[in-house]
Design an enzyme around this catalytic site. Sequence first.
Site, PDB file in Angstrom:
ATOM      1  N   GLY A  12       0.776  -1.228   0.000  1.00 35.02           N
ATOM      2  CA  GLY A  12       0.000   0.000   0.000  1.00 35.02           C
ATOM      3  C   GLY A  12       0.809   1.280   0.000  1.00 35.02           C
ATOM      4  N   SER A  13       1.990   1.285  -0.604  1.00 30.40           N
ATOM      5  CA  SER A  13       2.779   2.519  -0.609  1.00 30.40           C
ATOM      6  C   SER A  13       2.086   3.611  -1.432  1.00 30.40           C
ATOM      7  CB  SER A  13       4.210   2.279  -1.087  1.00 30.40           C
ATOM      8  OG  SER A  13       4.247   1.989  -2.465  1.00 30.40           O
ATOM      9  N   MET A  90      -4.006  -6.732  -7.351  1.00 26.10           N
ATOM     10  CA  MET A  90      -3.444  -7.737  -8.258  1.00 26.10           C
ATOM     11  C   MET A  90      -4.509  -8.640  -8.890  1.00 26.10           C
ATOM     12  SD  MET A  90      -0.464  -6.651  -8.154  1.00 26.10           S
ATOM     13  CE  MET A  90       0.409  -7.850  -9.127  1.00 26.10           C
ATOM     14  N   ARG A  91      -5.664  -8.068  -9.190  1.00 31.85           N
ATOM     15  CA  ARG A  91      -6.725  -8.798  -9.868  1.00 31.85           C
ATOM     16  C   ARG A  91      -7.238  -7.965 -11.039  1.00 31.85           C
ATOM     17  NH1 ARG A  91      -8.335 -13.023  -7.565  1.00 31.85           N
ATOM     18  NH2 ARG A  91      -7.562 -13.417  -5.497  1.00 31.85           N
ATOM     19  N   ILE A  93     -10.138  -6.419 -13.091  1.00 35.66           N
ATOM     20  CA  ILE A  93     -11.499  -5.984 -12.793  1.00 35.66           C
ATOM     21  C   ILE A  93     -12.424  -6.610 -13.831  1.00 35.66           C
ATOM     22  CG2 ILE A  93     -13.034  -3.981 -12.612  1.00 35.66           C
ATOM     23  CD1 ILE A  93     -10.955  -4.105 -10.371  1.00 35.66           C
ATOM     24  N   ASN A 107      -5.733   2.871 -12.910  1.00 33.57           N
ATOM     25  CA  ASN A 107      -4.690   1.985 -12.390  1.00 33.57           C
ATOM     26  C   ASN A 107      -3.334   2.636 -12.611  1.00 33.57           C
ATOM     27  OD1 ASN A 107      -3.571  -0.469 -11.347  1.00 33.57           O
ATOM     28  ND2 ASN A 107      -3.138  -1.142 -13.423  1.00 33.57           N
ATOM     29  N   HIS A 109       0.767   1.504 -13.161  1.00 30.77           N
ATOM     30  CA  HIS A 109       1.579   0.348 -13.550  1.00 30.77           C
ATOM     31  C   HIS A 109       3.043   0.766 -13.653  1.00 30.77           C
ATOM     32  CE1 HIS A 109       2.277  -3.604 -15.216  1.00 30.77           C
ATOM     33  NE2 HIS A 109       3.041  -3.038 -16.127  1.00 30.77           N
TER      34      HIS A 109
END
Length: 188
Positions: A12-13, A90-91, A93, A107, A109
Amino acid sequence: MKNIAVFASGSGSNFQAIIDEVERGELSARIALLVCDKQEAKAIERAKMHNIEVFGFDPKAYGSKEEFEQEIKEELQKRNVHFIVLAGYMRLIGPTLLRAYEGSIVNIHPSLLPSFPGKDAIGQALLAGVKVTGVTIHYVDEGMDTGQIIAQEAVSIDQYETKETLTKKIQQVEHYLYSKTLKDLLSK
C-alpha cells in the site's frame, strides 16, 4: 468532493501517498473505502491507522468473480463512491465493476505501457536490458494493463541497477505522478 475507493493487495505505498495527499488537503477527495483481497496486506494496517473503512474479502470464499464483485459494488454504493483507484490491486477488474464504474476506474503500472504489462514489470524491464522504463497511469478496461493511457513518466535504468534500487526509483515517481493525475481527474 468525490468519494473514492482504493483497491490494494499489498504494502500500500501508493495508497499511503494518496492518504497523505488527502490529509494535507492537496487532493480534494474522501477515501470512503479500501478494498483488499489479502487479509495480511499492509494496506489494511494503513487504512486502520487513518480511520478508513476496509472491505476485506477472500476471493476463494465466493463461487465466482461476479459474486465477489457484486458484493464489492454494493459496498461501494453504500458509501456513494464515484471513483475507483487501483493501487497495487493484483486482480483484473471484471464486467460487474467495469459496467458500474465505466470511465471511473484508474490503475498505476510500473512500466511505460504497452511495454511490460502484467506482473513483475520491473523484473521484465531488467531482464530485457532496456535503458528506460517508467510509470503509466491508465483507465481500466477488461484487459491486463490495456486501457487508455492518461499519464506516463520515464525512469532511466542505470548500468548496475538492481530490482530493489529500480523499484525505489519507480515508487518515487509513482507517488507524485498518481497524486498529480488524480488531482486532475477528480477536479473534472
